[in-house]
Design an enzyme around this catalytic site. Structure first.
Site, PDB file in Angstrom:
ATOM      1  N   ASP A 116      23.400 -10.074 139.944  1.00  0.00           N
ATOM      2  CA  ASP A 116      23.833  -9.455 141.193  1.00  0.00           C
ATOM      3  C   ASP A 116      24.931  -8.418 140.971  1.00  0.00           C
ATOM      4  OD1 ASP A 116      25.917 -11.087 140.476  1.00  0.00           O
ATOM      5  OD2 ASP A 116      25.975 -12.252 142.332  1.00  0.00           O
ATOM      6  N   SER A 146      33.670 -18.349 138.616  1.00  0.00           N
ATOM      7  CA  SER A 146      32.281 -18.820 138.614  1.00  0.00           C
ATOM      8  C   SER A 146      31.516 -18.438 137.362  1.00  0.00           C
ATOM      9  CB  SER A 146      31.540 -18.281 139.843  1.00  0.00           C
ATOM     10  OG  SER A 146      31.571 -16.863 139.862  1.00  0.00           O
ATOM     11  N   HIS A 164      27.461 -11.864 138.357  1.00  0.00           N
ATOM     12  CA  HIS A 164      27.148 -13.122 137.664  1.00  0.00           C
ATOM     13  C   HIS A 164      26.068 -12.918 136.600  1.00  0.00           C
ATOM     14  CE1 HIS A 164      28.807 -14.436 141.601  1.00  0.00           C
ATOM     15  NE2 HIS A 164      29.427 -15.307 140.827  1.00  0.00           N
TER      16      HIS A 164
END
Length: 208
Positions: free
Chosen positions: A184, A9, A187
């Site tokens: 977080d 991601s 990310h």
């Protein structure tokens, strides 16, 4: 030159699955913007095939479609944090450090066999304190660093360019708190992506 960004991601970052020209809002697009401007005469092609949630085994599973068939001249890989994160759940599905190394080696060997002239850049996985990591911080800290060590070991074994990131993120905490860089703990926000971009470009210029 065809440049491929591969990973999870952190690389995916909202890329368009249908149009390679739309490379998301993270470091791949930042690299595309700066390098594309600096080396406009070379008219590089930039492709982002990161997929959110991927572990090393997932990248390996799509080696033909998303790496070999694309025939990149240069590829960077940022993978490893999900191999840890997926073991922090009640139904663990992560990849331990030894298997991470084994699969990573298989990935590199098969890519090089198919694309003997490819240049490969391995980016170090990283982690900071944050909402996604604090409940299992000791586990994240220890295990992420194990995957980072294995990623470096792979780069050394195959004489690939290794891009360290963890120490840099740790040092950035002197300027701003963790969630400024990694929203977080995993990310990146825009400044964190910019840091990765800078390290990516520094490594790129040593490879030319």
């Amino acid at each position: 030159m065809k440049i491929l960004f591969q990973g999870d991601s952190i690389t995916d970052c909202g890329r368009d699955r249908e149009r390679d020209v739309k490379t998301g809002i993270g470091y791949p697009t930042m690299v595309k913007g700066q390098l594309g401007f600096e080396e406009a005469a070379e008219q590089h092609t930039f492709i982002n095939r990161g997929i959110s949630g991927n572990r090393i085994v997932d990248v390996y599973a799509r080696i033909k479609k998303d790496i070999i068939n694309l025939k990149p001249d240069l590829m960077s890989i940022l993978i490893g944090i999900n191999d840890v994160w997926h073991d922090a759940h009640d139904d663990p599905n992560g990849v331990d450090a030894d298997k991470f190394y084994k699969i990573y080696c298989m990935l590199i060997e098969e890519i090089r066999e198919a694309l003997p002239n490819i240049k490969i850049m391995i980016l170090e996985p990283f982690v900071l304190h944050g909402t996604a990591t604090d409940d299992h911080w000791e586990f994240f800290d220890v295990e992420a660093r194990k995957r980072a060590m294995m990623a470096k070991k792979v780069a050394e074994r195959y004489n690939l360019t290794f891009v360290p990131l963890q120490a840099g993120f740790d040092a950035l905490l002197e300027q701003a708190p963790a969630d400024y860089w990694l929203r977080d703990g995993v990310h990146p926000d825009a400044p964190g992506h910019d840091f990765i971009k800078r390290q990516w470009l520094d490594a790129y210029h040593t490879m030319k």
